[in-house]
Design a protein around this motif. Structure first.
Motif, PDB file in Angstrom:
ATOM      1  N   ARG A   1      -1.831  60.187   8.273  1.00  0.00           N
ATOM      2  CA  ARG A   1      -1.160  59.110   7.548  1.00  0.00           C
ATOM      3  C   ARG A   1      -2.124  58.021   7.122  1.00  0.00           C
ATOM      4  O   ARG A   1      -3.226  57.917   7.644  1.00  0.00           O
ATOM      5  CB  ARG A   1      -0.070  58.513   8.425  1.00  0.00           C
ATOM      6  N   PHE A   2      -1.654  57.200   6.202  1.00  0.00           N
ATOM      7  CA  PHE A   2      -2.460  56.085   5.699  1.00  0.00           C
ATOM      8  C   PHE A   2      -2.670  55.016   6.776  1.00  0.00           C
ATOM      9  O   PHE A   2      -1.720  54.575   7.404  1.00  0.00           O
ATOM     10  CB  PHE A   2      -1.744  55.447   4.502  1.00  0.00           C
ATOM     11  N   LYS A   3      -3.929  54.636   6.959  1.00  0.00           N
ATOM     12  CA  LYS A   3      -4.247  53.477   7.796  1.00  0.00           C
ATOM     13  C   LYS A   3      -5.488  52.839   7.198  1.00  0.00           C
ATOM     14  O   LYS A   3      -6.482  53.544   6.991  1.00  0.00           O
ATOM     15  CB  LYS A   3      -4.555  53.945   9.225  1.00  0.00           C
ATOM     16  N   PRO A   4      -5.458  51.556   6.887  1.00  0.00           N
ATOM     17  CA  PRO A   4      -6.613  50.953   6.210  1.00  0.00           C
ATOM     18  C   PRO A   4      -7.941  51.260   6.905  1.00  0.00           C
ATOM     19  O   PRO A   4      -8.907  51.666   6.254  1.00  0.00           O
ATOM     20  CB  PRO A   4      -6.300  49.455   6.257  1.00  0.00           C
ATOM     21  N   GLN A   5      -8.003  51.116   8.233  1.00  0.00           N
ATOM     22  CA  GLN A   5      -9.267  51.348   8.950  1.00  0.00           C
ATOM     23  C   GLN A   5      -9.751  52.788   8.769  1.00  0.00           C
ATOM     24  O   GLN A   5     -10.940  53.025   8.575  1.00  0.00           O
ATOM     25  CB  GLN A   5      -9.118  51.049  10.446  1.00  0.00           C
TER      26      GLN A   5
ATOM     27  N   ALA B   1      -4.408  55.142  -5.682  1.00  0.00           N
ATOM     28  CA  ALA B   1      -3.204  54.726  -6.403  1.00  0.00           C
ATOM     29  C   ALA B   1      -2.893  53.251  -6.129  1.00  0.00           C
ATOM     30  O   ALA B   1      -3.257  52.728  -5.073  1.00  0.00           O
ATOM     31  CB  ALA B   1      -2.029  55.594  -5.961  1.00  0.00           C
ATOM     32  N   PRO B   2      -2.199  52.612  -7.058  1.00  0.00           N
ATOM     33  CA  PRO B   2      -1.919  51.184  -6.901  1.00  0.00           C
ATOM     34  C   PRO B   2      -1.263  50.799  -5.575  1.00  0.00           C
ATOM     35  O   PRO B   2      -1.651  49.806  -4.967  1.00  0.00           O
ATOM     36  CB  PRO B   2      -0.996  50.886  -8.084  1.00  0.00           C
ATOM     37  N   THR B   3      -0.287  51.596  -5.112  1.00  0.00           N
ATOM     38  CA  THR B   3       0.359  51.227  -3.851  1.00  0.00           C
ATOM     39  C   THR B   3      -0.656  51.194  -2.713  1.00  0.00           C
ATOM     40  O   THR B   3      -0.631  50.287  -1.878  1.00  0.00           O
ATOM     41  CB  THR B   3       1.503  52.192  -3.511  1.00  0.00           C
ATOM     42  N   SER B   4      -1.557  52.165  -2.703  1.00  0.00           N
ATOM     43  CA  SER B   4      -2.583  52.180  -1.651  1.00  0.00           C
ATOM     44  C   SER B   4      -3.491  50.961  -1.766  1.00  0.00           C
ATOM     45  O   SER B   4      -3.802  50.317  -0.766  1.00  0.00           O
ATOM     46  CB  SER B   4      -3.430  53.445  -1.740  1.00  0.00           C
ATOM     47  N   PHE B   5      -3.908  50.658  -2.976  1.00  0.00           N
ATOM     48  CA  PHE B   5      -4.761  49.473  -3.147  1.00  0.00           C
ATOM     49  C   PHE B   5      -4.017  48.202  -2.720  1.00  0.00           C
ATOM     50  O   PHE B   5      -4.590  47.322  -2.094  1.00  0.00           O
ATOM     51  CB  PHE B   5      -5.241  49.344  -4.600  1.00  0.00           C
ATOM     52  N   ARG B   6      -2.713  48.140  -3.034  1.00  0.00           N
ATOM     53  CA  ARG B   6      -1.961  46.952  -2.621  1.00  0.00           C
ATOM     54  C   ARG B   6      -1.843  46.893  -1.095  1.00  0.00           C
ATOM     55  O   ARG B   6      -1.899  45.816  -0.506  1.00  0.00           O
ATOM     56  CB  ARG B   6      -0.577  46.952  -3.278  1.00  0.00           C
ATOM     57  N   MET B   7      -1.693  48.044  -0.456  1.00  0.00           N
ATOM     58  CA  MET B   7      -1.615  48.049   1.004  1.00  0.00           C
ATOM     59  C   MET B   7      -2.961  47.664   1.610  1.00  0.00           C
ATOM     60  O   MET B   7      -3.014  46.950   2.599  1.00  0.00           O
ATOM     61  CB  MET B   7      -1.140  49.414   1.507  1.00  0.00           C
TER      62      MET B   7
ATOM     63  N   PRO C   1      12.544  46.579  -8.506  1.00  0.00           N
ATOM     64  CA  PRO C   1      11.145  46.134  -8.460  1.00  0.00           C
ATOM     65  C   PRO C   1      10.748  45.648  -7.060  1.00  0.00           C
ATOM     66  O   PRO C   1      11.542  44.972  -6.393  1.00  0.00           O
ATOM     67  CB  PRO C   1      11.113  44.972  -9.465  1.00  0.00           C
ATOM     68  N   ASP C   2       9.544  46.002  -6.638  1.00  0.00           N
ATOM     69  CA  ASP C   2       9.071  45.657  -5.302  1.00  0.00           C
ATOM     70  C   ASP C   2       7.571  45.365  -5.378  1.00  0.00           C
ATOM     71  O   ASP C   2       6.833  46.136  -5.992  1.00  0.00           O
ATOM     72  CB  ASP C   2       9.337  46.843  -4.360  1.00  0.00           C
ATOM     73  N   PRO C   3       7.152  44.269  -4.756  1.00  0.00           N
ATOM     74  CA  PRO C   3       5.740  43.879  -4.910  1.00  0.00           C
ATOM     75  C   PRO C   3       4.752  44.883  -4.324  1.00  0.00           C
ATOM     76  O   PRO C   3       3.646  45.037  -4.841  1.00  0.00           O
ATOM     77  CB  PRO C   3       5.646  42.542  -4.158  1.00  0.00           C
ATOM     78  N   LEU C   4       5.108  45.585  -3.263  1.00  0.00           N
ATOM     79  CA  LEU C   4       4.169  46.527  -2.638  1.00  0.00           C
ATOM     80  C   LEU C   4       4.280  47.921  -3.235  1.00  0.00           C
ATOM     81  O   LEU C   4       3.288  48.550  -3.601  1.00  0.00           O
ATOM     82  CB  LEU C   4       4.424  46.573  -1.125  1.00  0.00           C
TER      83      LEU C   4
END
Ligand code: WTA
Length: 574
Positions: A284-288, A305-311, A493-496
């Motif tokens: 799964r996605f984890k920034p670290q 993808a944008p959602t990943s960059f926003r996260m 619409p959702d910011p993240l």
């Protein structure tokens, strides 16, 4: 039209494969790109051979094709090893009697085995159908039924979601795992692979023969099987070169799962056709974990993808500072609108310009892009790649002048264009209803300098975290819940996440609105269809707005949600 237009981030790349956009476009000829492949001698070709074997045979045998890591594994697979493991899998399928043109689905987490299975399927001329591992039974059933798949490669953990008993055409279930006790119709992947020969007689196919089926959502009906052919390699190779800017020394990471087209066109084909080293991270996605993947593998080109960059952005600049990301030289994005804010942030923390790219499952490959050699206008998707033409059309097919919003369309054909919608010729024709054009379903405008700006979807398709979700699929699942009488689903619409799924629901007699019921309904969709298809918001209504013919009017629901005027209601029921 857009005051963001004034902002320009200058191009810095001087050694890009594509020096100047204008230069590359003028006199461009796809037949020059085609010469890269061996079909010029034989007339026949095979994507998997061009991606892997050709390099293995041309001195790259010991070069790493795949760096794979997850919480428990850390492996490097060479081009030579990838060649033999995919050969072995081709032999496993052949022994089972799988033939050219048969559909073979792959439903498992990202691991080296997935890639061997995918390439091996292609090597024998079968059509591969990758499924995202988050799919639940209904989603799996719909795709296997529609495609009449003969085999599926999966894991014991995911097997309960494959309704084998109800799928008479599905003859082989190939299980990837340890200590598999294969029952009737089941095959132990590891056991078979251990016995299979390293040598495979590749099925040489025509360029228009089937390669891959990617199911994707529309606004009505079940997901559609978008059918691509081997010819797509021309576009995958070329865009890998000029858009991803891949060069032999690159370590490239595409974060998408092969269940989505980005994870195959740009997670398998483009990088390997270009002889690059590919990075795959499971789990799964984890920034670290993501940053350490870049640091450890010294990733040079990164496609996300944008959602990943926003996260990643919300994980904070401090997180970035804990890692050495200095290997990065080119960063790209796809799947949803890339916010100018994210582009500015990327420049600040990664010292990288994030290059937006636009394309779709149906287009098979990138079409409108920001090139390394091009100035970026944050918020714009860029310009059409050489060899293609994009335009904004009105509903009658007239080309609109700059700064007018309309239908984003691409002049047909291009090498990786879908060749059909499986079992659904009428649906296919809809995309080409304006003669000479592919109509994307997106609305956009083009500015005076030829940059394209995304505005939204023309239909009701929802884009949540870059994943396309068809409202009809979710509504169909919702009404199976015992408490639900009717359901209408929209993207809010959702910011993240760009958009989240919101469901408006009217309840059956005897059921009362409550938070517990909301949670139960959301869980029902999550467990029946897919987690990403579950509504994050539910609102109960006594009645839903419907046309006289009984169709739920999503545009009215959307207008309610956004507090906008509801428009023409003359067709509404009472
Ligand atoms: C949207 C993913 C804005 C668009 C490769 C398109 C985008 C749909 C962008 C295709 C972008 C894709 N900016 N929107 N750069 N790229 N989209 O089939 O609405 O999963 O029609 O393909 O995603 O989604 P799909």
């Amino acid at each position: 039209m857009n005051n963001e237009q004034a902002e320009i981030i200058k191009a810095t790349a001087t050694d890009a494969n594509l020096r100047s956009y204008e230069e590359a476009r003028s006199g461009f000829d796809w037949t020059e790109v085609e010469k890269h492949f061996s079909w010029h001698a034989t007339g026949k070709v095979n994507m998997a051979y061009e991606a892997i074997d050709r390099h293995a045979e041309a001195g790259l045998r010991d070069k790493v094709a795949l760096y794979y890591s997850d919480a428990t594994r850390d492996e490097a697979v060479t081009y030579g090893k990838m060649k033999t493991s995919s050969n072995k899998f081709g032999n496993v399928l052949r022994r089972l009697g799988v033939k050219k043109g048969d559909r073979v689905f792959i439903f498992m987490p990202r691991t080296p085995e997935l890639y061997a299975a995918l390439l091996g399927t292609i090597k024998i001329g079968a059509i591969v159908g990758p499924l995202f591992e988050a799919f639940m039974e209904q989603a799996v059933r719909d795709r296997l039924e529609d495609s009449q798949a003969v085999a599926i490669v999966t894991t014991p953990e995911l097997l309960p979601r494959v309704p084998v008993k109800d799928l008479p055409h599905l003859k082989h279930v190939i299980l990837v795992g340890d200590n598999i006790q294969a029952g009737p119709g089941q095959v132990d992947f590891k056991g078979e692979m251990a016995q299979a020969s390293d040598e495979l007689a590749i099925e040489w196919v025509d360029r228009e023969d089937g390669l891959i089926l990617h199911y994707t959502s529309g606004s009505t009906g079940k997901p559609k099987g978008v059918f691509h052919v081997h010819n797509a390699m021309i576009q995958h190779y070329y865009t890998g070169k000029i858009v991803l800017d891949l060069k032999p020394g690159d370590v490239y990471w595409c974060t998408a799962d092969p269940g989505w087209v980005t994870g195959t066109s740009y997670g398998v084909f483009a990088p390997w056709l270009n002889g690059a080293t590919n990075v795959v991270r499971g789990g799964r996605f984890k920034p670290q974990d993501w940053y350490s993947t870049i640091e450890k593998n010294k990733v040079t080109v990164w496609y996300s993808a944008p959602t990943s960059f926003r996260m990643l952005m919300s994980a904070g600049d401090e997180t970035v500072e804990q890692f050495d990301l200095s290997s990065l030289r080119h960063v790209l994005s796809v799947g949803e609108p890339l916010n100018p804010e994210v582009v500015r942030w990327g420049l600040k923390v990664y010292n990288q310009r994030i290059h937006d790219t636009w394309w779709m499952t149906e287009t098979g490959g990138q079409l409108i892009c920001n090139y390394p050699s091009m100035d970026i206008r944050p918020g714009s998707m860029g310009k059409p790649i050489p060899g293609t033409e994009a335009a904004i059309l009105d509903d009658n097919g007239n080309v609109l002048p700059p700064n007018r919003m309309g239908n984003l369309a691409i002049k047909t054909p291009w090498p990786s264009m879908m060749r059909k919608i499986w079992n659904n010729p009428a649906k296919y024709e809809e995309y080409f209803r304006l003669t000479g054009w592919y109509v994307s379903g997106d609305s956009a405008y083009m500015d005076e300098d030829g940059y394209f700006w995304f505005q939204g979807r023309v239909d009701d398709v929802i884009n949540t975290s870059g994943e396309r979700v068809g409202p009809f699929e979710v509504e169909s699942k919702l009404v199976e819940h015992p408490a639900v009488a009717e359901a209408g689903v929209i993207g809010k619409p959702d910011p993240l996440r760009g958009e989240i799924i919101k469901a408006f629901i009217s309840l059956r007699v005897g059921f009362e609105p409550s938070d517990e019921l909301k949670a139960d309904i959301a869980k029902f969709v999550k467990e029946g269809l897919a987690a990403h298809a579950a509504p994050r918001e539910i609102e109960f209504k006594d009645k839903l707005p419907k046309t006289r013919s009984g169709k739920i009017m999503r545009r009215v629901l959307k207008a309610w949600e956004l507090g906008l005027p509801t428009g023409d209601l003359s067709t509404i029921e009472d």
